[in-house]
Motif scaffolding. Structure first.
Motif, mmCIF file in Angstrom:
data_model
loop_
_atom_site.group_PDB
_atom_site.id
_atom_site.type_symbol
_atom_site.label_atom_id
_atom_site.label_comp_id
_atom_site.label_asym_id
_atom_site.label_seq_id
_atom_site.Cartn_x
_atom_site.Cartn_y
_atom_site.Cartn_z
ATOM 1 N N ASP A 115 0.825 -1.208 0.000
ATOM 2 C CA ASP A 115 0.000 0.000 0.000
ATOM 3 C C ASP A 115 0.861 1.260 0.000
ATOM 4 O O ASP A 115 1.853 1.344 0.725
ATOM 5 C CB ASP A 115 -0.902 0.040 1.234
ATOM 6 C CG ASP A 115 -1.917 -1.084 1.271
ATOM 7 O OD1 ASP A 115 -2.082 -1.770 0.239
ATOM 8 O OD2 ASP A 115 -2.537 -1.279 2.327
ATOM 9 N N THR A 116 0.448 2.232 -0.807
ATOM 10 C CA THR A 116 1.018 3.575 -0.784
ATOM 11 C C THR A 116 -0.155 4.549 -0.793
ATOM 12 O O THR A 116 -1.311 4.129 -0.849
ATOM 13 C CB THR A 116 1.923 3.855 -2.010
ATOM 14 O OG1 THR A 116 1.122 3.871 -3.198
ATOM 15 C CG2 THR A 116 3.039 2.830 -2.143
ATOM 16 N N ASP A 117 0.150 5.824 -0.769
ATOM 17 C CA ASP A 117 -0.921 6.822 -0.866
ATOM 18 C C ASP A 117 -0.618 7.844 -1.951
ATOM 19 O O ASP A 117 -1.130 8.955 -1.930
ATOM 20 C CB ASP A 117 -1.165 7.504 0.485
ATOM 21 C CG ASP A 117 0.014 8.328 0.955
ATOM 22 O OD1 ASP A 117 1.102 8.237 0.355
ATOM 23 O OD2 ASP A 117 -0.132 9.080 1.935
ATOM 24 N N VAL A 118 0.200 7.442 -2.927
ATOM 25 C CA VAL A 118 0.598 8.351 -3.994
ATOM 26 C C VAL A 118 0.873 7.541 -5.257
ATOM 27 O O VAL A 118 1.312 6.393 -5.190
ATOM 28 C CB VAL A 118 1.847 9.171 -3.570
ATOM 29 C CG1 VAL A 118 3.060 8.289 -3.368
ATOM 30 C CG2 VAL A 118 2.139 10.293 -4.534
ATOM 31 N N THR A 119 0.595 8.141 -6.402
ATOM 32 C CA THR A 119 0.858 7.448 -7.668
ATOM 33 C C THR A 119 2.278 7.729 -8.151
ATOM 34 O O THR A 119 2.905 8.716 -7.743
ATOM 35 C CB THR A 119 -0.111 7.910 -8.769
ATOM 36 O OG1 THR A 119 0.140 9.289 -9.071
ATOM 37 C CG2 THR A 119 -1.555 7.689 -8.371
ATOM 38 N N GLY A 120 2.745 6.895 -9.026
ATOM 39 C CA GLY A 120 4.052 7.091 -9.639
ATOM 40 C C GLY A 120 4.117 8.380 -10.440
ATOM 41 O O GLY A 120 5.147 9.060 -10.467
ATOM 42 N N ARG A 121 3.018 8.734 -11.089
ATOM 43 C CA ARG A 121 2.978 9.988 -11.866
ATOM 44 C C ARG A 121 3.204 11.194 -10.964
ATOM 45 O O ARG A 121 3.922 12.120 -11.315
ATOM 46 C CB ARG A 121 1.650 10.122 -12.610
ATOM 47 C CG ARG A 121 1.476 9.107 -13.717
ATOM 48 C CD ARG A 121 0.185 9.279 -14.478
ATOM 49 N NE ARG A 121 -0.956 9.259 -13.569
ATOM 50 C CZ ARG A 121 -2.124 9.810 -13.810
ATOM 51 N NH1 ARG A 121 -2.341 10.440 -14.935
ATOM 52 N NH2 ARG A 121 -3.106 9.727 -12.948
ATOM 53 N N PRO A 150 9.928 3.436 -6.405
ATOM 54 C CA PRO A 150 8.635 2.755 -6.523
ATOM 55 C C PRO A 150 7.923 2.511 -5.194
ATOM 56 O O PRO A 150 6.731 2.269 -5.160
ATOM 57 C CB PRO A 150 8.981 1.432 -7.204
ATOM 58 C CG PRO A 150 10.422 1.217 -6.946
ATOM 59 C CD PRO A 150 11.027 2.596 -6.860
ATOM 60 N N ARG A 151 8.649 2.605 -4.089
ATOM 61 C CA ARG A 151 8.037 2.344 -2.782
ATOM 62 C C ARG A 151 7.175 3.504 -2.282
ATOM 63 O O ARG A 151 6.576 3.412 -1.229
ATOM 64 C CB ARG A 151 9.118 2.003 -1.758
ATOM 65 C CG ARG A 151 9.817 0.691 -2.096
ATOM 66 C CD ARG A 151 10.992 0.443 -1.198
ATOM 67 N NE ARG A 151 12.041 1.416 -1.515
ATOM 68 C CZ ARG A 151 13.183 1.510 -0.851
ATOM 69 N NH1 ARG A 151 13.425 0.729 0.177
ATOM 70 N NH2 ARG A 151 14.088 2.400 -1.213
ATOM 71 N N GLY A 152 7.138 4.608 -3.053
ATOM 72 C CA GLY A 152 6.239 5.691 -2.685
ATOM 73 C C GLY A 152 6.912 6.942 -2.172
ATOM 74 O O GLY A 152 6.303 7.698 -1.420
ATOM 75 N N PHE A 153 8.156 7.162 -2.581
ATOM 76 C CA PHE A 153 8.821 8.394 -2.192
ATOM 77 C C PHE A 153 9.799 8.832 -3.277
ATOM 78 O O PHE A 153 10.056 8.104 -4.232
ATOM 79 C CB PHE A 153 9.538 8.249 -0.840
ATOM 80 C CG PHE A 153 10.619 7.206 -0.807
ATOM 81 C CD1 PHE A 153 11.926 7.495 -1.192
ATOM 82 C CD2 PHE A 153 10.346 5.919 -0.374
ATOM 83 C CE1 PHE A 153 12.919 6.530 -1.153
ATOM 84 C CE2 PHE A 153 11.334 4.949 -0.320
ATOM 85 C CZ PHE A 153 12.625 5.259 -0.716
ATOM 86 N N VAL A 154 10.322 10.045 -3.105
ATOM 87 C CA VAL A 154 11.342 10.578 -4.002
ATOM 88 C C VAL A 154 12.657 10.558 -3.248
ATOM 89 O O VAL A 154 12.751 11.081 -2.130
ATOM 90 C CB VAL A 154 10.999 12.016 -4.468
ATOM 91 C CG1 VAL A 154 12.156 12.633 -5.227
ATOM 92 C CG2 VAL A 154 9.739 11.999 -5.325
ATOM 93 N N PHE A 155 13.664 9.935 -3.834
ATOM 94 C CA PHE A 155 15.000 9.909 -3.252
ATOM 95 C C PHE A 155 15.729 11.182 -3.665
ATOM 96 O O PHE A 155 15.701 11.570 -4.836
ATOM 97 C CB PHE A 155 15.795 8.683 -3.735
ATOM 98 C CG PHE A 155 17.227 8.743 -3.306
ATOM 99 C CD1 PHE A 155 17.589 8.343 -2.033
ATOM 100 C CD2 PHE A 155 18.213 9.228 -4.156
ATOM 101 C CE1 PHE A 155 18.911 8.428 -1.617
ATOM 102 C CE2 PHE A 155 19.531 9.309 -3.751
ATOM 103 C CZ PHE A 155 19.881 8.906 -2.484
ATOM 104 N N ILE A 156 16.387 11.827 -2.690
ATOM 105 C CA ILE A 156 17.121 13.057 -2.952
ATOM 106 C C ILE A 156 18.514 12.905 -2.367
ATOM 107 O O ILE A 156 18.677 12.730 -1.155
ATOM 108 C CB ILE A 156 16.414 14.281 -2.319
ATOM 109 C CG1 ILE A 156 14.965 14.362 -2.823
ATOM 110 C CG2 ILE A 156 17.180 15.566 -2.621
ATOM 111 C CD1 ILE A 156 14.076 15.255 -2.016
ATOM 112 N N ILE A 180 9.534 12.107 0.806
ATOM 113 C CA ILE A 180 10.915 12.319 0.366
ATOM 114 C C ILE A 180 11.866 11.599 1.311
ATOM 115 O O ILE A 180 11.581 11.446 2.502
ATOM 116 C CB ILE A 180 11.289 13.824 0.260
ATOM 117 C CG1 ILE A 180 11.201 14.523 1.607
ATOM 118 C CG2 ILE A 180 10.434 14.521 -0.782
ATOM 119 C CD1 ILE A 180 11.765 15.945 1.605
ATOM 120 N N ARG A 181 12.984 11.136 0.775
ATOM 121 C CA ARG A 181 14.073 10.529 1.550
ATOM 122 C C ARG A 181 15.339 11.255 1.140
ATOM 123 O O ARG A 181 15.771 11.160 -0.011
ATOM 124 C CB ARG A 181 14.234 9.034 1.249
ATOM 125 C CG ARG A 181 13.047 8.169 1.552
ATOM 126 C CD ARG A 181 12.824 8.017 3.048
ATOM 127 N NE ARG A 181 11.839 7.002 3.353
ATOM 128 C CZ ARG A 181 10.527 7.167 3.321
ATOM 129 N NH1 ARG A 181 10.023 8.307 2.945
ATOM 130 N NH2 ARG A 181 9.710 6.190 3.645
#
Length: 191
Positions: A115-121, A150-156, A180-181
């Motif tokens: 489960d996530t709460d955000v789409t890839g787009r 893909p796990r539901g965050f943006v790596f920075i 974000i991570r």
């Protein structure tokens, strides 16, 4: 009324394909979130999906195609564990999507739905927004890489994670702060 018929259709697809949906404790691939993914094991005959590659990769191609077209409003992304012949699918919970991909999983392939709460787009759009603002952060930290996970965050990737984490979370707002991570990265790398 349409909603009820979709639920019935979903149940029929799952029952007809004889796919076993089971919850597996502690097998989440998401970092420390305590989530228990839904798991299905393919029962479809090997070779029933198109393509010459091994069944795991045919199933992955099917999931990605369906996720980027029909289920783009719930699909976040996917990853693979080749050794365990497992596809990890990250999506906003969707019985229809789960039933679809489980009904098409070939024998010997496991599919874990997280489960996530955000789409890839939306994650891709966030990564673009952060990257486009690269010069905005100059003098406070160096942005070295950014990309959706893909796990539901943006790596920075940055030179100073503690500083960057505070600045980015404040700039992006409460909803995006949890997506974000921020980690140390020694030098810029191509995406």
């Amino acid at each position: 009324m349409k909603k009820r018929s979709r639920i019935r259709e979903t149940a029929v697809v799952v029952a007809a394909s004889a796919v076993a949906l089971v919850a597996v404790q502690g097998s989440s691939a998401a970092a420390g979130d305590g989530e228990t993914p839904t798991v299905c094991v393919g029962t479809r005959p090997v070779g029933s999906l198109p393509g010459p590659e091994p069944s795991l990769f045919r199933v992955l191609a099917y999931i990605e195609k369906r996720g980027e077209t029909r289920y783009r409003s719930v699909f976040t992304g996917l990853s693979v564990d080749e050794d365990r012949r497992t596809a990890d699918v990250y999506r906003i919970p969707s019985r229809a999507f789960d039933a679809d991909i489980c009904a098409h999983a070939e024998k010997g392939v496991r599919v874990r739905m997280h489960d996530t709460d955000v789409t890839g787009r939306r994650l891709y759009a966030l990564a673009q927004r952060i990257g486009d603002d690269m010069s905005r952060w100059d003098g406070r930290f160096q942005l070295r890489s950014v990309g959706p996970d893909p796990r539901g965050f943006v790596f920075i990737g940055v030179d100073d994670p503690a500083t960057a984490d505070l600045i980015l979370k404040k700039a992006l707002g409460k909803f995006w702060a949890k997506h974000i991570r921020v980690e140390y990265e020694a030098s810029a790398s191509p995406l």
